[in-house]
Scaffold this motif. Structure first.
Motif, PDB file in Angstrom:
ATOM      1  N   ASP A 115      -7.035  32.177  81.283  1.00  0.00           N
ATOM      2  CA  ASP A 115      -7.107  32.978  80.571  1.00  0.00           C
ATOM      3  C   ASP A 115      -7.345  34.318  80.292  1.00  0.00           C
ATOM      4  OD1 ASP A 115      -5.739  30.941  79.551  1.00  0.00           O
ATOM      5  OD2 ASP A 115      -7.674  30.660  77.504  1.00  0.00           O
ATOM      6  N   THR A 116      -8.619  35.087  81.551  1.00  0.00           N
ATOM      7  CA  THR A 116      -9.025  36.367  81.389  1.00  0.00           C
ATOM      8  C   THR A 116      -7.697  36.624  82.553  1.00  0.00           C
ATOM      9  OG1 THR A 116     -11.271  35.704  80.894  1.00  0.00           O
ATOM     10  CG2 THR A 116     -10.748  37.548  82.087  1.00  0.00           C
ATOM     11  N   LEU A 117      -7.857  36.233  83.484  1.00  0.00           N
ATOM     12  CA  LEU A 117      -7.272  36.757  84.184  1.00  0.00           C
ATOM     13  C   LEU A 117      -5.799  37.137  84.143  1.00  0.00           C
ATOM     14  CD1 LEU A 117      -7.997  34.426  87.390  1.00  0.00           C
ATOM     15  CD2 LEU A 117      -8.158  36.899  87.495  1.00  0.00           C
ATOM     16  N   ASN A 118      -5.381  35.950  82.478  1.00  0.00           N
ATOM     17  CA  ASN A 118      -3.964  36.282  82.378  1.00  0.00           C
ATOM     18  C   ASN A 118      -3.178  36.704  81.128  1.00  0.00           C
ATOM     19  OD1 ASN A 118      -1.942  35.003  84.767  1.00  0.00           O
ATOM     20  ND2 ASN A 118      -3.833  33.957  84.635  1.00  0.00           N
ATOM     21  N   TYR A 119      -4.610  38.308  80.619  1.00  0.00           N
ATOM     22  CA  TYR A 119      -4.273  38.587  79.608  1.00  0.00           C
ATOM     23  C   TYR A 119      -3.743  39.836  80.264  1.00  0.00           C
ATOM     24  CZ  TYR A 119      -5.971  41.857  75.546  1.00  0.00           C
ATOM     25  OH  TYR A 119      -5.722  42.303  74.109  1.00  0.00           O
ATOM     26  N   SER A 160       6.923  38.540  83.589  1.00  0.00           N
ATOM     27  CA  SER A 160       6.743  37.225  84.476  1.00  0.00           C
ATOM     28  C   SER A 160       5.872  37.087  85.415  1.00  0.00           C
ATOM     29  CB  SER A 160       8.120  37.022  84.914  1.00  0.00           C
ATOM     30  OG  SER A 160       8.427  37.495  85.787  1.00  0.00           O
ATOM     31  N   SER A 161       5.067  37.302  85.706  1.00  0.00           N
ATOM     32  CA  SER A 161       3.876  37.901  86.348  1.00  0.00           C
ATOM     33  C   SER A 161       2.862  37.048  86.309  1.00  0.00           C
ATOM     34  CB  SER A 161       3.683  39.333  86.364  1.00  0.00           C
ATOM     35  OG  SER A 161       4.283  40.099  87.235  1.00  0.00           O
ATOM     36  N   TYR A 162       2.288  36.166  87.046  1.00  0.00           N
ATOM     37  CA  TYR A 162       0.650  35.819  86.649  1.00  0.00           C
ATOM     38  C   TYR A 162      -0.266  36.015  87.645  1.00  0.00           C
ATOM     39  CZ  TYR A 162       2.815  32.462  89.574  1.00  0.00           C
ATOM     40  OH  TYR A 162       3.194  31.632  90.563  1.00  0.00           O
ATOM     41  N   ASP A 163      -1.721  35.471  87.390  1.00  0.00           N
ATOM     42  CA  ASP A 163      -2.734  35.401  88.647  1.00  0.00           C
ATOM     43  C   ASP A 163      -3.551  34.643  88.105  1.00  0.00           C
ATOM     44  OD1 ASP A 163      -2.577  38.332  88.537  1.00  0.00           O
ATOM     45  OD2 ASP A 163      -3.601  38.754  86.851  1.00  0.00           O
ATOM     46  N   ILE A 164      -4.096  33.660  89.823  1.00  0.00           N
ATOM     47  CA  ILE A 164      -4.585  32.628  90.034  1.00  0.00           C
ATOM     48  C   ILE A 164      -5.973  32.899  90.578  1.00  0.00           C
ATOM     49  CG2 ILE A 164      -2.248  31.660  89.890  1.00  0.00           C
ATOM     50  CD1 ILE A 164      -2.206  31.405  93.222  1.00  0.00           C
ATOM     51  N   LEU A 165      -7.154  31.975  90.865  1.00  0.00           N
ATOM     52  CA  LEU A 165      -8.026  32.170  91.006  1.00  0.00           C
ATOM     53  C   LEU A 165      -8.425  31.446  92.206  1.00  0.00           C
ATOM     54  CD1 LEU A 165     -10.511  34.253  91.221  1.00  0.00           C
ATOM     55  CD2 LEU A 165     -11.596  32.643  89.432  1.00  0.00           C
ATOM     56  N   LYS A 206     -13.042  30.216  98.624  1.00  0.00           N
ATOM     57  CA  LYS A 206     -12.859  30.640  99.132  1.00  0.00           C
ATOM     58  C   LYS A 206     -12.131  29.482 100.333  1.00  0.00           C
ATOM     59  CE  LYS A 206     -15.931  32.125 103.196  1.00  0.00           C
ATOM     60  NZ  LYS A 206     -17.554  31.850 103.755  1.00  0.00           N
ATOM     61  N   GLU A 207     -12.027  28.303  99.875  1.00  0.00           N
ATOM     62  CA  GLU A 207     -11.070  28.211 101.109  1.00  0.00           C
ATOM     63  C   GLU A 207     -10.067  27.627 100.582  1.00  0.00           C
ATOM     64  OE1 GLU A 207     -14.017  26.639  99.991  1.00  0.00           O
ATOM     65  OE2 GLU A 207     -15.433  27.282 101.117  1.00  0.00           O
ATOM     66  N   GLY A 208      -9.750  28.214  99.319  1.00  0.00           N
ATOM     67  CA  GLY A 208      -8.480  27.998  99.193  1.00  0.00           C
ATOM     68  C   GLY A 208      -7.565  27.015  98.106  1.00  0.00           C
ATOM     69  N   GLU A 209      -8.550  26.961  97.021  1.00  0.00           N
ATOM     70  CA  GLU A 209      -8.795  25.660  96.184  1.00  0.00           C
ATOM     71  C   GLU A 209      -8.883  26.336  95.347  1.00  0.00           C
ATOM     72  OE1 GLU A 209     -10.997  22.022  94.062  1.00  0.00           O
ATOM     73  OE2 GLU A 209     -12.148  23.164  95.712  1.00  0.00           O
ATOM     74  N   LEU A 210      -7.491  25.760  93.917  1.00  0.00           N
ATOM     75  CA  LEU A 210      -6.966  26.533  92.695  1.00  0.00           C
ATOM     76  C   LEU A 210      -8.398  26.498  91.668  1.00  0.00           C
ATOM     77  CD1 LEU A 210      -5.175  28.119  91.094  1.00  0.00           C
ATOM     78  CD2 LEU A 210      -3.865  25.713  90.339  1.00  0.00           C
ATOM     79  N   LEU A 211      -8.660  27.325  91.033  1.00  0.00           N
ATOM     80  CA  LEU A 211      -9.466  27.306  90.709  1.00  0.00           C
ATOM     81  C   LEU A 211      -9.416  27.713  88.906  1.00  0.00           C
ATOM     82  CD1 LEU A 211     -12.206  30.008  92.318  1.00  0.00           C
ATOM     83  CD2 LEU A 211     -12.439  26.971  92.476  1.00  0.00           C
ATOM     84  N   ALA A 212      -8.046  28.469  88.707  1.00  0.00           N
ATOM     85  CA  ALA A 212      -7.786  29.184  87.555  1.00  0.00           C
ATOM     86  C   ALA A 212      -6.511  29.464  87.220  1.00  0.00           C
ATOM     87  CB  ALA A 212      -8.988  29.790  87.075  1.00  0.00           C
ATOM     88  N   GLY A 213      -5.729  29.803  86.737  1.00  0.00           N
ATOM     89  CA  GLY A 213      -4.168  30.024  86.303  1.00  0.00           C
ATOM     90  C   GLY A 213      -3.541  30.367  85.575  1.00  0.00           C
ATOM     91  N   PRO A 214      -2.490  30.209  85.528  1.00  0.00           N
ATOM     92  CA  PRO A 214      -2.200  31.073  84.052  1.00  0.00           C
ATOM     93  C   PRO A 214      -2.003  29.062  83.579  1.00  0.00           C
ATOM     94  CG  PRO A 214      -0.529  30.594  85.440  1.00  0.00           C
ATOM     95  CD  PRO A 214      -1.635  30.990  86.678  1.00  0.00           C
ATOM     96  N   ASP A 215      -1.733  29.863  82.310  1.00  0.00           N
ATOM     97  CA  ASP A 215      -1.150  28.189  81.263  1.00  0.00           C
ATOM     98  C   ASP A 215      -0.128  27.517  81.432  1.00  0.00           C
ATOM     99  OD1 ASP A 215      -0.589  26.295  78.933  1.00  0.00           O
ATOM    100  OD2 ASP A 215      -1.361  27.646  77.786  1.00  0.00           O
ATOM    101  N   SER A 216       0.075  26.354  81.609  1.00  0.00           N
ATOM    102  CA  SER A 216       0.570  25.125  82.172  1.00  0.00           C
ATOM    103  C   SER A 216       1.867  25.554  80.817  1.00  0.00           C
ATOM    104  CB  SER A 216       0.164  24.101  82.390  1.00  0.00           C
ATOM    105  OG  SER A 216       0.038  23.379  81.027  1.00  0.00           O
TER     106      SER A 216
END
Length: 735
Positions: free
Chosen positions: A207-211, A217-222, A225-235
């Motif tokens: 939520d912080t990233l995608n404020y 329609s853009s969105y941010d993801i976190l 380091k290895e490429g695992e999804l940590l955080a993203g937009p609301d589904s």
């Protein structure tokens, strides 16, 4: 004929093809301009998108880092509380509650003690507090099945003593996905006591990233380091499959990725699985700890959607422009066709006018000198129309030792005047063919000109008849400029104006006479000479005409007219000619005949005395040694003329004399027949038409037709109450 018929069609087809080529070329050019414009605009927008994406990556990295730093600082801020309560493990729940209440964005916190730190609690002891439905819950979560000492992050912190953030994981207590910050706790003896951890929900990070975003329609993801999804937009806003597709592209080493221009991030292009929307992902790693990756996703439809709309709009405008261009070309083509028709019509009219000009000029005398065999007259004339055709005219011809001449000016200009000019010229020729009186010639011309003169055009005209043997000039004027007499001095020929012809059918014209001195030039002109204008609209005037004539009075007619024309040209300079300019110069140059023989016979008007005439003529011709055949012809001509005088000179019953004078200069013989009878000009009798039968032929005229055929010239004059008829014949002597 076939070529001329197909030429316009071919020209129209060629112009149609040319117009179509122009439209196609314009369309191609506009498309090229549009493509170049689109390319450069898209390039600029792509650069701007890249800069905005980098800016957002930096901004969001700072936001996330600040959130993490706040959590870390919160944990360090409560570390002293925790150390203070290490002796009483049951108070740790209260300490962790203070931590959560101070930072409600935290999901939970825990303390994992080293094994056997509290023997009474067992080997492992890990109290945990978390938020649940607005309340803080507490529990102890260590067990044989949950040995935190085996956790890789626990081990890593124990070994290094350096705090760290974990990757995202699913918590078994809260069921939430979260990341945890682990901080080692040491006692006063600097011995490791426990690990203090703060849990942060990935939903909160997402939520912080995608404020806020670059585009709606853009969105941010976190990512880790290895490429695992940590955080993203609301589904609920972005499909999970789309997010996972982006993560797989970032992690896929086979996907082509580029560096941004300043090298601050990577860029990859992708397409969504469901709707196949084209997108761009910009991603970069955190600087410092944790070494996560942050990515911003933008879609082509929003980044370049306005550009596409603009291109579509420009394309429509171009299409409209092409339609307008087509209409303009079509209109131009129609106008061009009209212009071509007008041009063809003008060319046709111009051609007809040129033909008319040629015809008009051919009607006028054009061979100079006109009578090179004569030494008693020199003539030169010129006509310069202001337009293609003009209304001026001049003409002259010889008949019976008389020079008939005229000059005229038709009212108006152009084709109508030219037509009237042609008619008047023809009428002058026909009327002068059997008439020696200029006033009667003018009257006849006026009667003809007044018939059906619906345009009310009139003609100023001067007609003269110069008797070459005597120099007697008879003339009549119809409203024309007075001729000038150029001799020892320059004077104006006195001429009564009278009305122009073509106005009133009953107009009378007076004949005047003037004895022309030898070596005198009669200069005739139209008002185009005196009214010639220069650029200041000043007229050349009669004074300049007289001045030029006076300076050049000794010149021959041709040189005189050329000098006058030069004076006019110098005066008007480059001003446009406003009126027809016509000039005619007639120089009278008689030569004194040297008489080598002269004999006279006087007869009564009695046909019986014709035999005396015959002997007289035979005797005279015999003395001159004239060739016999010519002598017979001359005798026949003289007898026919004298008989005609005897028959018609005096009224029936009245007696009168007929005098015959025979003289010669050695080159020609001349018989002068005179009487005092009624005025009678045999030269005015129409020549008999010998092509007609005797029944059809009118009475009279045959005798004088014979006389004309037998002699070189006939001349009649009425002088001092006498009829004087002169017959001339060049001598051919016998061998």
């Amino acid at each position: 004929m076939g070529c001329s018929m197909w030429a316009p069609h071919f020209g129209m087809k060629l112009k149609t093809n040319t117009s179509l080529t122009i439209i196609i070329a314009a369309a191609i050019l506009l498309q090229m301009i549009s493509a170049v414009q689109y390319y450069y605009t898209r390039s600029l927008l792509a650069d701007e998108l890249e800069k905005r994406a980098e800016s957002e990556l930096t901004t969001k990295a700072v936001v996330v880092k600040n959130a993490l730093d706040m959590s870390e600082n919160s944990l360090r801020g409560h570390l002293w509380d925790l150390k203070r309560n290490l002796a009483t493990p049951d108070s740790l729940d209260e300490v962790m509650g203070w931590v959560l209440r101070s930072h409600p964005n935290l999901t939970g916190c825990w303390v994992a003690f080293v094994p056997n730190y509290y023997p009474e609690k067992g080997r492992l002891f890990e109290p945990y507090s978390w938020w649940e439905q607005g309340e803080i819950k507490n529990t102890e979560i260590s067990s044989i099945g949950r040995d935190y000492t085996q956790n890789k992050y626990y081990k890593a912190v124990c070994e290094t003593g350096v705090p760290m953030w974990t990757d995202a994981y699913r918590d078994t207590v809260t069921g939430m996905k979260m990341v945890t910050y682990i901080l080692p706790i040491y006692d006063n003896g600097n011995r490791l006591v426990a690990m203090f951890g703060l849990d942060v929900s990935t939903t909160l990070l997402g939520d912080t990233l995608n404020y806020r975003h670059v585009y709606p329609s853009s969105y941010d993801i976190l990512l880790s380091k290895e490429g695992e999804l940590l955080a993203g937009p609301d589904s609920g806003l972005v499909k999970r499959s789309n997010v996972e597709n982006v993560v797989s592209i970032i992690n896929d080493s086979t996907v082509v990725k580029t560096r941004s221009k300043d090298g601050r991030c990577h860029v990859a292009t992708f397409y969504d699985d469901d709707d196949h929307e084209k997108g761009y992902v910009y991603y970069a790693s955190f600087k410092g700890t944790p070494s996560w990756q942050i990515a911003v996703v933008c879609y082509d439809k929003e980044a370049f959607g306005k550009l596409r709309k603009m291109r579509l709009f420009i394309g429509l405008l171009m299409l409209l422009g092409l339609l307008v261009l087509g209409l303009i070309i079509s209109r131009f083509a129609k106008n061009d066709r009209r212009l071509q028709k007008v041009k063809l019509e003008q060319e046709r009219i111009g051609s007809e006018l040129r033909i008319a000009r040629n015809i008009q000029m051919q009607m006028l005398p054009k061979t100079f000198p006109p009578y090179p065999e004569r030494h008693d007259i020199d003539i030169y004339g010129s006509l310069a129309p202001a337009k293609e055709v003009g209304g001026d005219l001049f003409d002259f011809f010889l008949r019976d030792e008389k020079l008939f001449f005229c000059i005229g000016d038709v009212s108006g200009k152009g084709v109508p005047s030219a037509m009237v000019m042609a008619v008047v010229h023809s009428l002058f020729r026909s009327a002068s063919a059997h008439e020696n009186n200029p006033s009667r010639i003018l009257r006849h011309l006026n009667e003809m000109a007044c018939e059906r003169n619906e345009s009310n055009m009139f003609v100023t005209l001067f007609i003269g008849v110069l008797d070459l043997p005597t120099g007697r000039l008879r003339y009549s004027n119809a409203g024309h400029d007075h001729p000038m007499l150029v001799g020892e001095t320059v004077t104006e020929l006195p001429a009564k104006a009278n009305l122009p012809i073509g106005l009133f059918v009953d107009t009378t014209y007076e004949m005047q006479e003037y004895l022309l001195p030898p070596m005198t030039t009669v200069f005739l002109y139209t008002d185009g000479l005196t009214e010639a204008k220069n650029n200041t609209h000043k007229l050349f005037g009669l004074a300049n005409v007289q001045k030029s004539l006076n300076v050049n009075r000794t010149l021959e007619p041709q040189e005189l007219l050329l000098q006058m024309k030069a004076e006019v040209n110098r005066f008007v300079e480059d001003a446009e000619q406003s009126d027809d300019l016509t000039m005619l110069a007639i120089r009278y140059t008689p030569k004194q005949e040297k008489t080598v023989f002269s004999e006279t016979l006087t007869l009564k008007n009695n046909p019986r005395q014709v035999s005396l005439l015959s002997n007289f003529v035979k005797e005279v011709l015999g003395r001159w040694d004239i060739e016999s055949k010519q002598a017979k012809e001359i005798r026949l001509a003289v007898e026919e003329a004298v008989v005609n005088v005897i028959d018609y000179a005096y009224p029936i019953g009245e007696e009168g004399d007929v005098t015959v004078n025979a003289c010669s200069d050695g080159h020609q013989v001349k018989f002068i027949i005179s009487d005092t009878g009624t005025p009678f000009d045999p030269t005015e009798i129409n020549q008999a038409d010998i092509t007609l039968s005797i029944e059809e032929r009118p009475i009279g005229g045959l005798g004088f037709h014979l006389v004309r055929q037998l002699v070189d010239s006939i001349n009649y004059e009425r002088l001092d109450g006498k009829n004087i008829l002169t017959l001339r014949k060049r001598i051919v002597k016998s061998e």
